[in-house]
Design a protein around this motif. Structure first.
Motif, PDB file in Angstrom:
ATOM      1  N   UNK A 194       0.837  -1.205   0.000  1.00 36.10           N
ATOM      2  CA  UNK A 194       0.000   0.000   0.000  1.00 36.10           C
ATOM      3  C   UNK A 194       0.871   1.254   0.000  1.00 36.10           C
ATOM      4  N   UNK A 195       1.995   1.215   0.692  1.00 35.52           N
ATOM      5  CA  UNK A 195       2.926   2.343   0.686  1.00 35.52           C
ATOM      6  C   UNK A 195       3.466   2.554  -0.723  1.00 35.52           C
ATOM      7  N   UNK A 196       3.797   1.462  -1.400  1.00 40.13           N
ATOM      8  CA  UNK A 196       4.290   1.572  -2.767  1.00 40.13           C
ATOM      9  C   UNK A 196       3.213   2.147  -3.687  1.00 40.13           C
ATOM     10  N   UNK A 197       1.958   1.732  -3.502  1.00 33.79           N
ATOM     11  CA  UNK A 197       0.866   2.285  -4.309  1.00 33.79           C
ATOM     12  C   UNK A 197       0.704   3.781  -4.050  1.00 33.79           C
ATOM     13  N   UNK A 198       0.840   4.195  -2.795  1.00 33.14           N
ATOM     14  CA  UNK A 198       0.727   5.610  -2.452  1.00 33.14           C
ATOM     15  C   UNK A 198       1.868   6.410  -3.095  1.00 33.14           C
ATOM     16  N   UNK A 199       3.070   5.869  -3.069  1.00 29.50           N
ATOM     17  CA  UNK A 199       4.202   6.547  -3.690  1.00 29.50           C
ATOM     18  C   UNK A 199       3.989   6.680  -5.194  1.00 29.50           C
ATOM     19  N   UNK A 200       3.454   5.650  -5.817  1.00 33.40           N
ATOM     20  CA  UNK A 200       3.193   5.698  -7.258  1.00 33.40           C
ATOM     21  C   UNK A 200       2.146   6.761  -7.577  1.00 33.40           C
ATOM     22  N   UNK A 201       1.100   6.842  -6.752  1.00 31.61           N
ATOM     23  CA  UNK A 201       0.093   7.881  -6.957  1.00 31.61           C
ATOM     24  C   UNK A 201       0.722   9.264  -6.842  1.00 31.61           C
ATOM     25  N   UNK A 202       1.618   9.434  -5.897  1.00 32.65           N
ATOM     26  CA  UNK A 202       2.296  10.717  -5.720  1.00 32.65           C
ATOM     27  C   UNK A 202       3.149  11.072  -6.922  1.00 32.65           C
ATOM     28  N   UNK A 203       3.841  10.075  -7.472  1.00 33.29           N
ATOM     29  CA  UNK A 203       4.657  10.326  -8.658  1.00 33.29           C
ATOM     30  C   UNK A 203       3.782  10.733  -9.832  1.00 33.29           C
ATOM     31  N   UNK A 204       2.670  10.038 -10.009  1.00 36.47           N
ATOM     32  CA  UNK A 204       1.763  10.359 -11.115  1.00 36.47           C
ATOM     33  C   UNK A 204       1.188  11.756 -10.935  1.00 36.47           C
ATOM     34  N   UNK A 205       0.788  12.087  -9.724  1.00 35.72           N
ATOM     35  CA  UNK A 205       0.241  13.413  -9.446  1.00 35.72           C
ATOM     36  C   UNK A 205       1.310  14.470  -9.675  1.00 35.72           C
ATOM     37  N   UNK A 206       2.533  14.194  -9.235  1.00 33.63           N
ATOM     38  CA  UNK A 206       3.631  15.136  -9.418  1.00 33.63           C
ATOM     39  C   UNK A 206       3.933  15.362 -10.883  1.00 33.63           C
ATOM     40  N   UNK A 207       3.932  14.309 -11.668  1.00 36.78           N
ATOM     41  CA  UNK A 207       4.173  14.455 -13.102  1.00 36.78           C
ATOM     42  C   UNK A 207       3.069  15.275 -13.746  1.00 36.78           C
ATOM     43  N   UNK A 208       1.824  15.033 -13.347  1.00 35.05           N
ATOM     44  CA  UNK A 208       0.696  15.763 -13.910  1.00 35.05           C
ATOM     45  C   UNK A 208       0.791  17.237 -13.536  1.00 35.05           C
ATOM     46  N   UNK A 209       1.104  17.518 -12.269  1.00 33.30           N
ATOM     47  CA  UNK A 209       1.229  18.913 -11.826  1.00 33.30           C
ATOM     48  C   UNK A 209       2.357  19.624 -12.561  1.00 33.30           C
ATOM     49  N   UNK A 210       3.396  18.895 -12.895  1.00 31.64           N
ATOM     50  CA  UNK A 210       4.531  19.484 -13.592  1.00 31.64           C
ATOM     51  C   UNK A 210       4.242  19.644 -15.082  1.00 31.64           C
ATOM     52  N   UNK A 211       3.624  18.618 -15.683  1.00 27.54           N
ATOM     53  CA  UNK A 211       3.447  18.620 -17.130  1.00 27.54           C
ATOM     54  C   UNK A 211       2.246  19.429 -17.607  1.00 27.54           C
ATOM     55  N   UNK A 212       1.166  19.487 -16.835  1.00 29.10           N
ATOM     56  CA  UNK A 212      -0.030  20.206 -17.285  1.00 29.10           C
ATOM     57  C   UNK A 212       0.249  21.653 -17.669  1.00 29.10           C
ATOM     58  N   UNK A 213       0.963  22.433 -16.863  1.00 24.46           N
ATOM     59  CA  UNK A 213       1.247  23.816 -17.266  1.00 24.46           C
ATOM     60  C   UNK A 213       2.107  23.891 -18.534  1.00 24.46           C
TER      61      UNK A 213
END
Length: 84
Positions: A53-72
């Motif tokens: 579950x910790x690994x899944x949470x980290x993966x979600x964070x990476x995906x969210x971080x990439x989206x926050x970085x790439x969307x702009x």
């Protein structure tokens, strides 16, 4: 016994959650009996149960971080194309 964070517990599968809750109850009982040596072992086992579950949470964070970085960046690129 230390609980896992709410975010981690939310990402446990049904099987993982059942095992987590049962182990936690055993650990609480052992602590109430002042068997901290055995409660420590249960706490280590809880950490093994929540690891996926910790690994899944980290993966979600990476995906969210990439989206926050790439969307702009994508928005700016689209705006630049429209201006041409």
């Amino acid at each position: 016994m230390r609980h896992a964070s709410v975010q981690v517990r939310a990402l446990l599968t049904e099987d993982e959650r059942g095992r987590y809750e049962k182990l936690f109850e055993v650990g609480k009982f052992l602590e109430s009996q002042n068997r901290h040596d055995l409660a420590y072992t249960i706490q280590r086992e809880l950490e093994v149960v929540i690891e996926p579950a910790i690994e899944r949470l980290q993966e979600k964070g990476k995906q969210r971080g990439n989206r926050d970085y790439l969307d702009p960046i994508v928005s700016r690129a689209n705006n630049n194309e429209e201006q041409l």
